[in-house]
Write an enzyme that holds these catalytic residues in place. Structure first.
Site, mmCIF file in Angstrom:
data_model
loop_
_atom_site.group_PDB
_atom_site.id
_atom_site.type_symbol
_atom_site.label_atom_id
_atom_site.label_comp_id
_atom_site.label_asym_id
_atom_site.label_seq_id
_atom_site.Cartn_x
_atom_site.Cartn_y
_atom_site.Cartn_z
ATOM 1 N N GLU A 287 0.823 -1.212 0.000
ATOM 2 C CA GLU A 287 0.000 0.000 0.000
ATOM 3 C C GLU A 287 0.855 1.260 0.000
ATOM 4 O OE1 GLU A 287 -4.341 0.335 1.764
ATOM 5 O OE2 GLU A 287 -2.853 0.703 3.336
ATOM 6 N N HIS A 308 8.085 -26.851 1.573
ATOM 7 C CA HIS A 308 7.441 -28.007 0.961
ATOM 8 C C HIS A 308 6.268 -27.620 0.078
ATOM 9 C CE1 HIS A 308 9.784 -30.788 3.482
ATOM 10 N NE2 HIS A 308 9.655 -29.855 4.410
ATOM 11 N N LYS A 423 -13.744 2.132 -2.320
ATOM 12 C CA LYS A 423 -14.590 2.483 -1.181
ATOM 13 C C LYS A 423 -15.776 3.326 -1.631
ATOM 14 C CE LYS A 423 -10.891 2.472 2.299
ATOM 15 N NZ LYS A 423 -10.128 3.300 3.262
#
Length: 433
Positions: A287, A308, A423
Site C-alpha cells: 500500500e 514443501h 470504497k
C-alpha cells in the site's frame, strides 16, 4: 541491536550474476542519505509521529487501565478493524498466543477483520458474550466494514450488559475529531481512545491501536517501543549508510528492481510467533509503494511449511524475486527428536542427537544457502531472541525501509488513492441495493 541484517547474498560480488551490481548498490545507498535527512527533519517537526512514538510512554497509562479491566474480567476479547487497524495488533499478539491459546494468561483475542456473515454467526455461537470484551478500531471513524461489524455485534453486547455496564466491555479507538464512530460511542456512553490522525493505519502498530491488544495479551509494550526507538536512533545517528540496515534493505530492493526487474519480494520467517508479521508487512509494503506503476509485490511465506509448497517455484521458477529469511539460532533448543529412533535406522541417522530447534535453524540456513546457490538474491535477519524488544525493532526496521524505498522510487508512502476508488463505489452500490 537485537538483530543482525546480512544482505551480502543480494549483491553480485557474493551471489554472482543474479545479484545487484556493487556500483548500483552504492548509488542507491548514497541516495538514502538525503532520504534520512528528510525523515529526521519530519520527525523533529512532528510531521511523522510514527518515528517519535517509540520514545513516548504517556499514552500507555490509560491503555493499561483498560487492558487490566479486560484481563481481569474477560475470557475473550474481540478486536474489530480492517487493514492496519487489525494487522498490527494481530502481529504483536503472535508473541503471546499459539495454536493452543494464550500463553500469558488473560483472555483469548480474536481479530475480526472481514465481514463474512458466516464467521459472525459462529462467533456469536462460540463465545460467551457475558465474558467477552469488544475493541472497535477505525482511524477515520467511518470505515464501512468496521462500523458494520460493530453494528452487527452491538445488540448481543447490549443484551448481555445493559446500558449501565456496556462501557465496561466496549472500547472505541478513532481520531479525535467528529466522525460517525465517535458520535456513536458518545451516544452509547462508551470510552473513546484517541488515535493520532497523522499516523496511517499501516504505520500505527506501535500506537495504542497495536499496543492495547498487546497489553491485554500480557506483553511488555514498553519493550516493544524500546526496540523500535533503538532502530530509529541508530538510523539517524549513523553516518555510514552501509551500517544502517533499513537503508541497505531499501537500496537492495529498489536497486534490484532497477537493474534486474525484480518485482516480487518474499518475506519468510521461520518462527510461528512471527507468522503474522508477513500479513502486516504485505500491507505496509504494497500500500505504501504500489503507485504510479511503481513498486514490488510482497509475498508471505512461512518456514519450514513453505519449503514443501513454494520453494520449488522459488528455486526453479522465474528469477523475479528477492527473499528475506528471518529466524533465530534455536540450535540445542526444544524437544529431542531421537529418543525412540531405532539404532539400526541409518536413513534417519542425521537426526540422532538433534533437537527440534536444531532442525529449524539448519532448515533456515540451508534454504538461504540454496536460494543463493540458485542465483536468487536472499538476505537474512538473525534475531538474538524472539521477544518484545526484537519484534519492536523488526517492525520499525520495515517501516523505515519502506519509507526510504518510497523516497528512492519517488512515490508518497502515506496515501492510498487507488483504494479510495473502491470504497466510494461500494458506498454507491450499497445505496442502490
Amino acid at each position: 541491536m537485537s538483530y543482525t541484517h546480512d544482505a551480502n547474498l543480494c549483491l553480485e560480488p557474493f551471489l554472482g550474476e543474479g545479484g545487484l551490481k556493487q556500483e548500483i548498490f552504492e548509488e542507491q545507498l548514497e541516495s538514502c542519505r538525503q532520504s534520512l535527512v528528510r525523515l529526521r527533519e519530519d520527525k523533529e517537526s512532528g510531521r511523522l509521529p510514527f518515528l517519535s512514538t517509540p520514545e513516548n510512554r504517556d499514552d500507555l497509562a490509560v491503555c493499561q487501565t483498560v487492558a487490566s479491566s479486560y484481563r481481569a474480567n474477560c475470557s475473550d476479547v474481540i478486536v474489530l478493524g480492517t487493514g492496519g487497524s487489525s494487522l498490527g495488533g494481530r502481529t504483536l499478539y503472535g508473541l503471546a498466543t499459539s495454536a493452543f491459546g494464550p500463553i500469558n494468561g488473560g483472555p483469548h483475542l480474536h481479530f475480526i477483520d472481514n465481514i463474512d456473515p458466516h464467521s459472525f454467526e459462529i462467533l456469536l455461537k462460540k463465545l460467551d458474550i457475558s465474558k467477552t470484551g469488544l475493541i472497535v478500531v477505525s482511524k477515520s471513524g467511518s470505515t464501512a466494514e468496521t462500523v458494520a461489524q460493530f453494528m452487527a455485534l452491538l445488540p448481543a453486547f447490549q443484551k448481555a450488559y445493559g446500558p449501565e455496564k456496556l462501557a465496561e466491555r466496549i472500547t472505541v479507538i478513532t481520531e479525535p475529531r467528529p466522525n460517525p464512530l465517535r458520535k456513536l460511542a458518545r451516544d452509547l456512553g462508551l470510552e473513546c481512545l484517541d488515535q493520532n490522525p497523522l499516523i496511517g493505519g499501516r504505520f500505527c502498530i506501535l500506537t495504542i491501536v497495536g499496543l492495547l491488544p498487546a497489553m491485554i495479551a500480557g506483553l511488555d509494550v514498553a519493550a516493544l517501543r524500546s526496540g523500535a526507538a533503538k532502530v530509529v536512533e541508530q538510523a539517524f545517528q549513523t553516518e555510514d549508510m552501509s551500517e544502517i540496515p533499513a537503508a541497505v534493505g531499501a537500496s537492495i530492493a529498489t536497486g534490484l528492481l532497477r537493474q534486474r526487474g525484480i518485482r516480487q519480494t518474499v518475506i519468510m520467517p521461520y518462527e510461528d510467533r512471527l507468522a503474522d508479521l508477513g500479513l502486516w508487512y504485505n500491507q505496509l509494503w504494497a500500500e505504501s509503494l504500489g503507485k504510479e506503476g511503481k513498486g514490488t509485490t510482497p509475498i508471505r511465506a512461512l518456514g519450514t511449511v513453505d519449503q514443501h509448497s513454494q520453494l520449488q517455484l522459488y528455486l526453479d521458477g522465474p528469477q523475479d524475486k528477492m527473499f528475506t529469511v528471518i529466524y533465530h539460532d534455536a540450535k540445542g533448543q526444544g524437544l529431542p527428536v531421537d529418543t525412540v529412533l531405532p539404532k539400526s535406522e541409518d536413513s534417519l541417522s542425521y537426526l540422532r542427537g538433534r533437537t527440534l530447534g536444531d532442525l529449524l535453524t539448519i532448515s533456515a540456513e540451508a534454504t538461504t544457502q540454496t536460494l543463493a546457490k540458485n542465483g536468487r538474491p536472499v538476505r537474512k535477519f538473525l534475531l538474538e531472541k524472539i521477544d518484545e524488544e526484537t519484534l519492536g525493532a523488526l517492525t520499525m526496521h520495515f517501516m523505515l525501509e519502506t519509507v526510504i524505498s518510497a523516497d528512492l522510487l519517488g512515490v508518497n508512502p502515506y496515501d492510498q488513492p487507488a483504494v479510495e476508488q473502491g470504497k466510494m463505489l461500494a458506498r454507491r452500490l450499497l445505496k442502490d441495493l
